[in-house]
Motif scaffolding. Sequence first.
Motif, short mmCIF file in Angstrom:
data_model
loop_
_atom_site.label_atom_id
_atom_site.label_comp_id
_atom_site.label_asym_id
_atom_site.label_seq_id
_atom_site.Cartn_x
_atom_site.Cartn_y
_atom_site.Cartn_z
N ASN A 54 0.72 -1.44 -0.08
CA ASN A 54 -0.14 -0.02 -0.10
C ASN A 54 0.85 1.17 0.13
OD1 ASN A 54 -1.55 2.25 1.23
ND2 ASN A 54 -3.11 0.64 1.02
N ILE A 55 1.95 1.24 0.84
CA ILE A 55 2.73 2.66 0.81
C ILE A 55 3.61 2.63 -0.47
CG2 ILE A 55 4.91 3.43 1.95
CD1 ILE A 55 4.09 1.96 4.53
N ARG A 56 3.95 1.54 -0.99
CA ARG A 56 4.66 1.66 -2.39
C ARG A 56 3.68 2.28 -3.51
NH1 ARG A 56 7.99 2.59 0.40
NH2 ARG A 56 9.58 1.28 1.18
N ARG A 57 2.53 1.53 -3.66
CA ARG A 57 1.63 2.04 -4.24
C ARG A 57 1.21 3.73 -4.30
NH1 ARG A 57 -0.82 -2.88 -3.38
NH2 ARG A 57 -2.50 -1.64 -2.03
N THR A 58 0.98 4.02 -2.94
CA THR A 58 0.74 5.55 -2.65
C THR A 58 1.95 6.29 -3.03
OG1 THR A 58 -0.61 4.58 -0.85
CG2 THR A 58 0.01 6.91 -0.87
N GLU A 59 3.19 5.80 -2.88
CA GLU A 59 4.26 6.65 -3.37
C GLU A 59 4.30 6.81 -4.83
OE1 GLU A 59 7.63 5.37 -0.14
OE2 GLU A 59 7.56 4.37 -1.94
N THR A 60 4.03 5.66 -5.64
CA THR A 60 3.87 6.07 -7.10
C THR A 60 2.47 7.04 -7.35
OG1 THR A 60 4.76 3.43 -7.16
CG2 THR A 60 3.59 4.53 -9.10
N MET A 61 1.68 6.79 -6.68
CA MET A 61 0.52 7.73 -7.01
C MET A 61 0.85 9.13 -6.79
SD MET A 61 -2.70 5.80 -5.35
CE MET A 61 -3.98 7.16 -5.66
N LEU A 62 1.59 9.40 -5.65
CA LEU A 62 1.95 10.80 -5.28
C LEU A 62 2.99 11.08 -6.42
CD1 LEU A 62 2.85 10.41 -1.41
CD2 LEU A 62 0.85 11.63 -2.71
N GLU A 63 3.92 10.54 -6.81
CA GLU A 63 4.77 10.88 -8.06
C GLU A 63 4.00 11.05 -9.20
OE1 GLU A 63 7.84 11.61 -7.72
OE2 GLU A 63 8.55 10.91 -5.97
N ALA A 64 2.99 10.25 -9.51
CA ALA A 64 2.11 10.46 -10.71
C ALA A 64 1.39 12.00 -10.68
CB ALA A 64 1.16 9.39 -11.01
N TYR A 65 0.89 12.23 -9.48
CA TYR A 65 0.30 13.66 -9.51
C TYR A 65 1.27 14.68 -9.49
CZ TYR A 65 -3.60 10.81 -6.88
OH TYR A 65 -4.93 10.19 -6.78
N GLU A 66 2.34 14.49 -9.06
CA GLU A 66 3.39 15.66 -9.14
C GLU A 66 3.75 15.51 -10.93
OE1 GLU A 66 6.14 18.41 -8.55
OE2 GLU A 66 4.27 17.89 -7.67
N GLU A 67 3.84 14.72 -11.15
CA GLU A 67 4.18 14.71 -12.76
C GLU A 67 3.21 15.55 -13.39
OE1 GLU A 67 4.82 11.57 -16.24
OE2 GLU A 67 5.60 10.93 -14.52
N LYS A 68 1.74 15.26 -13.05
CA LYS A 68 1.01 16.01 -13.83
C LYS A 68 0.56 17.50 -13.19
CE LYS A 68 -1.62 11.88 -15.05
NZ LYS A 68 -1.72 10.67 -14.54
N LEU A 69 0.62 17.50 -12.00
CA LEU A 69 0.19 18.81 -11.36
C LEU A 69 1.43 19.92 -11.01
CD1 LEU A 69 -2.55 17.58 -9.06
CD2 LEU A 69 -2.75 18.66 -11.53
N GLN A 70 2.66 19.30 -10.76
CA GLN A 70 3.81 19.92 -10.71
C GLN A 70 3.61 20.64 -9.46
OE1 GLN A 70 5.51 21.46 -14.29
NE2 GLN A 70 5.82 19.30 -14.94
N LEU A 71 2.95 20.79 -8.39
CA LEU A 71 2.89 21.58 -7.07
C LEU A 71 4.03 21.75 -6.40
CD1 LEU A 71 -0.69 20.97 -5.91
CD2 LEU A 71 0.06 22.52 -7.27
N TYR A 72 4.75 20.51 -6.27
CA TYR A 72 5.99 20.68 -5.50
C TYR A 72 7.23 21.39 -6.11
CZ TYR A 72 10.16 18.79 -2.83
OH TYR A 72 11.30 18.91 -2.14
N ASP A 73 7.27 20.92 -7.56
CA ASP A 73 8.28 21.63 -8.36
C ASP A 73 8.19 23.31 -8.35
OD1 ASP A 73 10.50 21.52 -10.32
OD2 ASP A 73 9.12 22.29 -11.68
N ARG A 74 7.01 23.65 -8.51
CA ARG A 74 6.55 25.01 -8.66
C ARG A 74 7.01 25.64 -7.04
NH1 ARG A 74 0.81 24.56 -11.59
NH2 ARG A 74 1.67 24.44 -13.62
#
Length: 108
Positions: A54-74
């Motif tokens: 569950n933790i690994r899948r969630t990490e992957t989801m968080l990375e996918a959200y960041e790839e699309k939304l780029q909130l952390y990068d901004r």
Amino acid sequence: MLEKTTRINFLFDFYQELLTPKQRSYMEMYYLEDYSLGEISEGSNVSRQAVYDNIRRTETMLEAYEEKLQLYDRFKRRNHLLELMEQALEKEDKNKLKEIMISLKELD
């Protein structure tokens, strides 16, 4: 490992509302409260492997959200520009301040 943990913590801060309650709970316990997989599995009445998956899948989801939304990068870019702005203000460098202001406007 510390770099990954820091990144995941930031991503979790930005995107936790997009997670299920169980995903949020596991991530909070594992990353914020520093519980072991065994401690989480005992408290949740599931296997250690289920928590890990569950933790690994969630990490992957968080990375996918960041790839699309780029909130952390901004966020990182804005913080960097603010640091540069502080330095320019200390030196009273008006040209550098203008450059930074342009960069800030381009972020949006």
